[in-house]
Design an enzyme around this catalytic site. Structure first.
Site, PDB file in Angstrom:
ATOM      1  NE  ARG A  28      47.551  37.588  34.889  1.00 53.01           N
ATOM      2  CZ  ARG A  28      47.010  38.364  35.836  1.00 53.01           C
ATOM      3  NH1 ARG A  28      46.423  39.495  35.518  1.00 53.01           N
ATOM      4  NH2 ARG A  28      47.064  37.996  37.112  1.00 53.01           N
ATOM      5  CB  SER A 165      47.460  37.627  46.127  1.00 56.96           C
ATOM      6  OG  SER A 165      47.906  38.594  45.203  1.00 56.96           O
ATOM      7  CG  ASP A 312      38.554  42.430  41.448  1.00 61.66           C
ATOM      8  OD1 ASP A 312      39.094  42.776  42.516  1.00 61.66           O
ATOM      9  OD2 ASP A 312      39.206  42.102  40.435  1.00 61.66           O
ATOM     10  NE  ARG A 384      36.911  45.804  40.094  1.00 62.77           N
ATOM     11  CZ  ARG A 384      36.940  45.639  38.776  1.00 62.77           C
ATOM     12  NH1 ARG A 384      35.857  45.838  38.049  1.00 62.77           N
ATOM     13  NH2 ARG A 384      38.052  45.271  38.154  1.00 62.77           N
TER      14      ARG A 384
HETATM   15  C1  S3P Z   1      44.123  40.783  39.744  1.00 64.88           C
HETATM   16  C2  S3P Z   1      44.088  40.072  40.911  1.00 64.88           C
HETATM   17  C3  S3P Z   1      43.254  40.429  42.055  1.00 64.88           C
HETATM   18  C4  S3P Z   1      42.185  41.437  41.672  1.00 64.88           C
HETATM   19  C5  S3P Z   1      42.711  42.542  40.822  1.00 64.88           C
HETATM   20  C6  S3P Z   1      43.281  41.979  39.529  1.00 64.88           C
HETATM   21  C7  S3P Z   1      45.020  40.329  38.669  1.00 64.88           C
HETATM   22  O1  S3P Z   1      44.061  40.984  43.077  1.00 64.88           O
HETATM   23  O2  S3P Z   1      41.575  41.973  42.828  1.00 64.88           O
HETATM   24  O3  S3P Z   1      41.676  43.461  40.481  1.00 64.88           O
HETATM   25  O4  S3P Z   1      44.853  40.748  37.496  1.00 64.88           O
HETATM   26  O5  S3P Z   1      45.912  39.518  38.964  1.00 64.88           O
HETATM   27  P1  S3P Z   1      44.883  40.032  44.105  1.00 64.88           P
HETATM   28  O6  S3P Z   1      45.717  39.162  43.282  1.00 64.88           O
HETATM   29  O7  S3P Z   1      45.674  40.968  44.967  1.00 64.88           O
HETATM   30  O8  S3P Z   1      43.873  39.290  44.883  1.00 64.88           O
END
Ligand code: S3P
Length: 425
Positions: A28, A165, A312, A384
């Site tokens: 980000r 998500s 995760d 992982r």
């Molecule tokens: C993440 C969101 C999660 C996570 C991924 C990283 C992120 O996925 O599993 O490793 O940085 O926004 P989802 O948003 O699909 O749940």
């Protein structure tokens, strides 16, 4: 493809402030710098494959980056069309968030990724983005990368997501910043909220009321980011499980984000009996501090709520379940099937190779605690899965095949692990 042999660990005390920087925040930080006027400063960026791909993409999109080895100073004058294909590598976060960011950018863009990412579902972002006017396409009617994006105007929206998500939420928030009116996004359970916190910190008009986020379009560019990326709790969790399963051991994990949407797995480990203490030492964009984990006998647990807060960490938590008394159950976790591998079947099958009873069902699995036995297991190209079964090896020894994928998120994993046990690469 490299493999590793892990030897059983003796009781250990491990203290570190060098757990890899947070992957979600690193992605980000470089993407959001593209929305700022002036120079953004990003210190302690995760220099791992996934996030370096995002950094390379913003360079392709016209950002200039000055790197003194510690801090990136990033300047952009808006998103520029690139003559090259933008490669997200193994990263779903990269591909889904860039889809939202580029949906309103002027020009034509192609996003692709490695063989695993090109098999993962993208319709969860391409469909809602198309519904608000974005022009996106890909194989299988926009479900599979490579994705092509022709940036354009975005219509104001009120979107109710069926899945919790953060990637979908973030893609829609990024698109909303350029929409022609105020937008709202509602999710069924709160997913990780780094996007909202960071963009608000940059001056974006975003308000959160429970599960509903309201986004006002940007009036101009945002203020620059000035961030030190904290350590990644998902990476720290491997060492938390290590301490929890090796009798007499302690792990002190410093400088980790303590964002409540990210530390649920530690809470679950605590509910299983591990002794865990949290200490907040800083607060910038989000709370940051240390987590101390001490071994104690573990007992079984049922995981069915706030799944996105620990999705995760479930592979590593499954190793703790294998060392606990009784049968643990994971439910409502169908999302595991569309991660870097189908994590329900990779966890269950690998546990069985290690002589642990484990049953798979549609949206979860059970793990019956027992004696982990040494085995040779595959990572299936999933970082992982690789690291979780390496940690299992601290109890019984283990060979894990195809471990290059660990570089996607935790390049110094083995350096830290070798403070805890013997590692043969
Ligand atoms: C993440 C969101 C999660 C996570 C991924 C990283 C992120 O996925 O599993 O490793 O940085 O926004 P989802 O948003 O699909 O749940």
């Amino acid at each position: 493809m490299k493999k590793v042999t892990i030897y059983p660990a003796e009781q250990f005390t491990f203290k570190t402030d060098a757990i890899a920087p947070d992957k979600s925040i690193s992605h980000r930080s470089v993407m959001f710098s593209m929305l700022a006027e002036g120079e953004s400063k990003v210190t302690n960026f995760l220099r791992a494959e996934d996030t370096m791909n995002s950094l390379n993409i913003i360079k392709e999109l016209g950002a200039s980056i000055d790197d003194d080895g510690k801090t990136f100073r990033i300047r952009s004058e808006g998103i520029k069309e690139s003559a090259n294909i933008l490669d997200c590598g193994n990263s779903g976060t990269g591909m889904r968030l860039f889809s939202g960011l580029l949906a309103s950018a002027e020009g034509h863009f192609i996003l692709t990724g490695d063989e695993y990412l090109r098999r993962r579902p993208m319709k969860r972002v391409t469909k809602p983005l198309r519904d608000i006017g974005a022009k996106l396409d890909g194989r299988e009617d926009g479900d599979l990368a490579p994705l092509s994006i022709r940036g354009g105007s975005i219509k104001a929206f009120d979107y109710e997501s069926k899945i919790a998500s953060a990637q979908v939420k973030s893609a829609m928030i990024l698109a909303a910043l350029s929409a022609d009116g105020v937008c709202t996004y509602t999710e069924p359970e709160l997913s990780r909220d780094h996007t909202e916190r960071m963009l608000k910190g940059m001056g974006a008009e975003i308000s959160v009321d429970g599960l509903k986020t309201t986004i006002k379009p940007m009036k101009g560019l945002l203020s620059p980011l000035d961030i030190r990326v904290p350590s990644d709790p998902s990476s720290a969790f491997f060492f938390a499980v290590a301490a929890a399963i090796v009798p007499g051991s302690t792990a002190v994990l410093e400088g980790v984000t303590l964002n409540p949407t990210r530390i649920e797995a530690f809470k679950a480990l605590e509910r299983m009996g591990a002794d865990i203490v949290y200490e907040t030492t800083d607060d910038r964009y989000e709370p940051i501090g240390s987590i101390t984990v001490k071994h104690a006998p573990l007992h079984a647990i049922t995981i069915e709520d706030n799944i996105s807060w620990l999705i995760d960490e479930l592979p590593a938590l499954s190793i703790a379940m294998a060392c606990a008394e009784g049968t643990s159950t994971v439910k409502n976790a169908a999302e595991l099937r569309v991660k870097e591998s189908d994590r329900i079947s990779t966890v269950v099958n690998n546990l069985r190779y290690c002589s642990i009873e484990s049953e798979e069902f549609e949206d979860g699995y059970t793990v019956t605690g027992g004696e982990l036995m040494t085995a040779r297991v595959e990572s299936h190209g999933d970082h992982r899965i690789a690291m979780s079964f390496i940690i299992a090896g601290l109890r019984c020894g283990m060979q894990v095949e195809d471990i290059d994928c660990i570089n996607t998120s935790f390049p110094n994993f083995f350096e830290l692990l070798s403070e805890v046990t013997k590692v043969e690469l």
